[in-house]
Design a protein around this motif. Structure first.
Motif, mmCIF file in Angstrom:
data_model
loop_
_atom_site.group_PDB
_atom_site.id
_atom_site.type_symbol
_atom_site.label_atom_id
_atom_site.label_comp_id
_atom_site.label_asym_id
_atom_site.label_seq_id
_atom_site.Cartn_x
_atom_site.Cartn_y
_atom_site.Cartn_z
ATOM 1 N N ILE A 1 -2.709 -11.596 -5.220
ATOM 2 C CA ILE A 1 -1.924 -11.692 -6.460
ATOM 3 C C ILE A 1 -2.300 -12.975 -7.214
ATOM 4 O O ILE A 1 -2.592 -12.944 -8.411
ATOM 5 C CB ILE A 1 -0.403 -11.667 -6.169
ATOM 6 N N ASP A 2 -2.313 -14.093 -6.507
ATOM 7 C CA ASP A 2 -2.609 -15.373 -7.182
ATOM 8 C C ASP A 2 -4.046 -15.428 -7.676
ATOM 9 O O ASP A 2 -4.309 -15.911 -8.776
ATOM 10 C CB ASP A 2 -2.367 -16.548 -6.222
ATOM 11 N N VAL A 3 -4.977 -14.918 -6.854
ATOM 12 C CA VAL A 3 -6.378 -14.947 -7.278
ATOM 13 C C VAL A 3 -6.551 -14.064 -8.512
ATOM 14 O O VAL A 3 -7.160 -14.478 -9.514
ATOM 15 C CB VAL A 3 -7.312 -14.496 -6.129
ATOM 16 N N CYS A 4 -5.982 -12.843 -8.469
ATOM 17 C CA CYS A 4 -6.135 -11.933 -9.625
ATOM 18 C C CYS A 4 -5.489 -12.553 -10.864
ATOM 19 O O CYS A 4 -6.073 -12.501 -11.957
ATOM 20 C CB CYS A 4 -5.501 -10.579 -9.326
ATOM 21 N N LYS A 5 -4.301 -13.128 -10.702
ATOM 22 C CA LYS A 5 -3.655 -13.743 -11.868
ATOM 23 C C LYS A 5 -4.509 -14.877 -12.430
ATOM 24 O O LYS A 5 -4.616 -15.052 -13.643
ATOM 25 C CB LYS A 5 -2.258 -14.247 -11.515
ATOM 26 N N GLY A 6 -5.117 -15.651 -11.537
ATOM 27 C CA GLY A 6 -6.000 -16.744 -11.972
ATOM 28 C C GLY A 6 -7.163 -16.195 -12.792
ATOM 29 O O GLY A 6 -7.510 -16.743 -13.845
ATOM 30 N N LEU A 7 -7.765 -15.104 -12.329
ATOM 31 C CA LEU A 7 -8.924 -14.547 -13.033
ATOM 32 C C LEU A 7 -8.489 -13.877 -14.333
ATOM 33 O O LEU A 7 -9.176 -13.973 -15.354
ATOM 34 C CB LEU A 7 -9.657 -13.542 -12.129
ATOM 35 N N LEU A 8 -7.330 -13.225 -14.305
ATOM 36 C CA LEU A 8 -6.825 -12.597 -15.536
ATOM 37 C C LEU A 8 -6.522 -13.667 -16.575
ATOM 38 O O LEU A 8 -6.720 -13.467 -17.775
ATOM 39 C CB LEU A 8 -5.562 -11.777 -15.238
ATOM 40 N N MET B 1 5.164 -8.791 -11.685
ATOM 41 C CA MET B 1 6.467 -9.235 -11.178
ATOM 42 C C MET B 1 6.574 -10.753 -11.097
ATOM 43 O O MET B 1 5.587 -11.436 -10.847
ATOM 44 C CB MET B 1 6.668 -8.655 -9.788
ATOM 45 N N LYS B 2 7.810 -11.243 -11.289
ATOM 46 C CA LYS B 2 8.013 -12.686 -11.168
ATOM 47 C C LYS B 2 8.033 -13.073 -9.689
ATOM 48 O O LYS B 2 8.366 -12.261 -8.838
ATOM 49 C CB LYS B 2 9.366 -13.065 -11.784
ATOM 50 N N LYS B 3 7.717 -14.347 -9.414
ATOM 51 C CA LYS B 3 7.724 -14.857 -8.044
ATOM 52 C C LYS B 3 9.057 -14.512 -7.371
ATOM 53 O O LYS B 3 10.112 -14.639 -8.002
ATOM 54 C CB LYS B 3 7.548 -16.380 -8.104
ATOM 55 N N PHE B 4 9.028 -14.074 -6.160
ATOM 56 C CA PHE B 4 10.186 -13.772 -5.300
ATOM 57 C C PHE B 4 10.925 -12.473 -5.651
ATOM 58 O O PHE B 4 11.761 -12.026 -4.885
ATOM 59 C CB PHE B 4 11.206 -14.918 -5.259
ATOM 60 N N ASP B 5 10.641 -11.855 -6.841
ATOM 61 C CA ASP B 5 11.367 -10.626 -7.182
ATOM 62 C C ASP B 5 11.048 -9.474 -6.236
ATOM 63 O O ASP B 5 11.836 -8.548 -6.077
ATOM 64 C CB ASP B 5 11.028 -10.170 -8.618
ATOM 65 N N PRO C 1 12.714 -5.337 -10.997
ATOM 66 C CA PRO C 1 12.412 -4.972 -12.374
ATOM 67 C C PRO C 1 11.243 -3.999 -12.412
ATOM 68 O O PRO C 1 10.300 -4.153 -11.655
ATOM 69 C CB PRO C 1 12.025 -6.312 -13.020
ATOM 70 N N MET C 2 11.338 -2.985 -13.233
ATOM 71 C CA MET C 2 10.203 -2.069 -13.383
ATOM 72 C C MET C 2 9.139 -2.810 -14.180
ATOM 73 O O MET C 2 9.446 -3.631 -15.021
ATOM 74 C CB MET C 2 10.618 -0.816 -14.167
ATOM 75 N N SER C 3 7.873 -2.502 -13.897
ATOM 76 C CA SER C 3 6.851 -3.158 -14.704
ATOM 77 C C SER C 3 6.899 -2.570 -16.113
ATOM 78 O O SER C 3 6.752 -1.366 -16.268
ATOM 79 C CB SER C 3 5.461 -2.978 -14.102
ATOM 80 N N PRO C 4 7.185 -3.401 -17.138
ATOM 81 C CA PRO C 4 7.371 -2.883 -18.477
ATOM 82 C C PRO C 4 6.084 -2.286 -19.046
ATOM 83 O O PRO C 4 6.078 -1.232 -19.632
ATOM 84 C CB PRO C 4 7.804 -4.106 -19.289
ATOM 85 N N THR C 5 4.967 -2.987 -18.800
ATOM 86 C CA THR C 5 3.680 -2.437 -19.239
ATOM 87 C C THR C 5 2.691 -2.667 -18.105
ATOM 88 O O THR C 5 2.887 -3.556 -17.288
ATOM 89 C CB THR C 5 3.133 -3.210 -20.455
ATOM 90 N N THR C 6 1.650 -1.875 -18.087
ATOM 91 C CA THR C 6 0.634 -2.136 -17.075
ATOM 92 C C THR C 6 -0.290 -3.214 -17.636
ATOM 93 O O THR C 6 -0.376 -3.406 -18.847
ATOM 94 C CB THR C 6 -0.178 -0.859 -16.785
ATOM 95 N N VAL C 7 -0.968 -3.918 -16.734
ATOM 96 C CA VAL C 7 -1.902 -4.939 -17.191
ATOM 97 C C VAL C 7 -3.182 -4.217 -17.599
ATOM 98 O O VAL C 7 -3.837 -3.602 -16.761
ATOM 99 C CB VAL C 7 -2.200 -5.946 -16.060
#
Ligand code: NAI
Length: 480
Positions: A347-354, A378-382, A391-397
């Motif tokens: 998750i962190d690696v993908c977010k970093g690259l995104l 998703m937010k951290k810890f959710d 929370p449902m993902s409002p939009t896909t990345v």
């Protein structure tokens, strides 16, 4: 017939109870949960979690002495022993936010037990909880008990995902903590009798309640600390030309240290390590021990550092930008042989690259598209809340696609990040992959599973954590 009910049909409740049912045919075991889809899945052919060997165990007992149900109150009322294996997330708001354990689910389970019970019960903490939780639970139960007697036991679970069934069949130890009173001892003995069906007596340890609760936090902190220690070494290896695999092998030969949990990687993940250490840190702070808290905090800091370092290494190696480049992500689960993505370093690696505007093509043999999209939004810890409360993902990345094949993921990619050590990734046809990639073609191995020399011979530029750096990478800007 002894009746057991387990509240919480998750990664712990499901496998643990299935094994108890298998090993104790004379005990009736009901696993209950508020999540209807989860219980439906336990009653279907497609179990809600992937765990080697679990299907066979469930098939043997389901409908005989193992039942999955959403009728929580009925099964709790009928049980002699109630295990509570609900989630204990990190608090996201209020006092202790970001550190303390959120006991909302535990407390509501305890209140429900008090409400519906009509006979004496043993209540077993299976979830990982802060020290002294048993005391709070005891208060809730006794103040609402209507004369019914409850004995609280702590019986933390030490299984590891991916090897859960083997761990449960053959545990290093089973730990049972109870009150040191005649009633407490009787309750401890009753739970011991359950495990004694298959666990040798010398592996069933009994302690007081607080030692059992703290032992679980301590064990996870020690395990995570070993990973952070070897990961810290991996950074130094890269800086000095040493090879972390050789260093950890040499270190592991010391019988006082031993070989397990010494593989350098992109970082630890999973639902427990970070949560339990944060919890430990909070308990230390609350008990006026800031130095001890600071010591354990470093284990998490190094883990975050390692994940960042990896993502930065990818970007810096590729001319300091991955904007509009296709990066293949091989593996998303937090380790092999599980579909669990909770706190996965991916998750962190993908977010970093995104964050640097890469296009990601992700393949994991056990993780669904929906789960990956959910994790990346998703937010951290959710994640550590029952599904219907997440929370449902409002939009896909939109920069992310998920594919069902490593060759498809890597086609036309500029780089590959290996983030989970799935066995099938070791045997990929890297020549075929190389031929279909953009050049120069990069492999960033976050699990040290590829043969670096072979890949370099094919033509790849290879980064493997803690290994001597490729000449290409040495000339790139230093990474933080
Ligand atoms: P999980 O999230 O997979 O399962 C928990 C389940 O409890 C969910 O299905 C949820 O719907 C249910 N639940 C929550 N509140 C409920 C209520 N009031 N009534 C009925 N059901 C309720 O969590 P997991 O991984 O099984 O972990 C459970 C506990 O075990 C946590 O405290 C964790 O730290 C601990 N643990 C986890 C290990 C792991 O490898 N996952 C290993 C050892 C301990």
């Amino acid at each position: 017939m002894v009746k057991i009910c387990c509240i919480g049909a998750g990664y712990v409740g499901g496998p643990t109870m299935a094994v108890i049912a298998l090993k104790c045919p004379s005990i009736e075991v009901a696993v209950v949960d508020i999540s209807v889809p989860r219980i439906n899945a336990w009653n279907s052919y497609q179990l809600p979690i992937y765990e080697p060997g679990l299907d066979a165990v469930v098939k043997q007992c389901r409908g005989k002495n193992l039942f999955f149900s959403t009728d929580v109150e009925k099964h709790v009322r009928e049980a002699d022993i109630v295990f509570v294996s609900v989630n204990t997330p990190t608090k996201t708001r209020g006092l202790g936010a970001g550190k303390a354990a959120d006991l909302t689910y535990w407390e509501s389970a305890a209140r429900m037990i008090a409400d519906v019970s009509k006979s004496d019960k043993i209540v077993v903490e299976k979830s990982t909880v802060p020290v002294k939780t048993a005391e709070a639970i005891e208060k809730i139960l006794t103040h609402n008990s209507k004369g019914i007697k409850f004995q609280i036991l702590s019986n933390p679970e030490f299984l590891a995902e991916g090897t859960a069934i083997q761990d449960l069949f053959n545990p290093d130890r089973v730990l049972i903590g109870g009150r040191e009173t005649p009633e407490g001892n009787k309750a401890v003995q009753a739970l011991k009798d359950v495990y004694a069906h298959w666990v040798p007596e010398d592996r069933i340890l009994t302690t007081n309640l607080w030692s059992a609760e703290l032992s679980k936090l301590a064990a996870n902190a020690f395990l995570a600390q070993r990973i952070s220690s070897v990961n810290a070494m991996s950074a130094l290896c890269e800086a000095t030309g040493a090879d972390v695999t050789q260093v950890s092998y040499a270190v592991s030969k010391d019988t006082r240290i031993g070989p397990k949990f010494l593989n350098a990687s992109v970082g630890f993940g999973g639902s427990c390590f970070q949560k339990d250490i944060l919890n430990l840190v909070y308990i230390c702070e609350c008990n006026g021990l800031p130095e001890v808290a600071e010591y354990w905090k470093q284990v998490i800091k190094i883990n975050d550092y390692q994940k960042n370092r990896f993502a930065n290494r990818v970007v810096s190696s590729m001319f300091n930008t991955v904007s509009n480049k296709k990066i293949a992500i091989l593996g998303f689960a937090f380790k092999k042989d599980t579909g669990d993505t909770r706190e996965t370093p991916a998750i962190d690696v993908c977010k970093g690259l995104l964050g640097d505007k890469a296009w990601l093509s992700i393949f994991d043999p056990q993780v669904t598209v929906d789960q990956i999209q959910r994790d990346l939004t998703m937010k951290k810890f959710d994640w550590d809340h029952p599904l219907h409360l997440q929370p449902m993902s409002p939009t896909t990345v939109k920069q992310v696609t998920c594919v069902w094949d490593a060759y498809e993921a890597t086609k036309d990619a500029h780089g590959i990040c290996i983030l989970t050590e799935w066995d099938e990734f070791k045997n990929l046809d890297f020549k075929r992959i190389y031929d279909n990639m953009q050049k120069p073609a990069f492999v960033f191995d976050g699990r040290n599973i590829v043969n670096v020399d072979q890949l370099r011979e094919i033509g790849f530029i290879v980064y493997s954590i803690g290994k001597p750096l490729d000449a290409w990478l040495k000339d790139m800007p230093a990474v933080a």
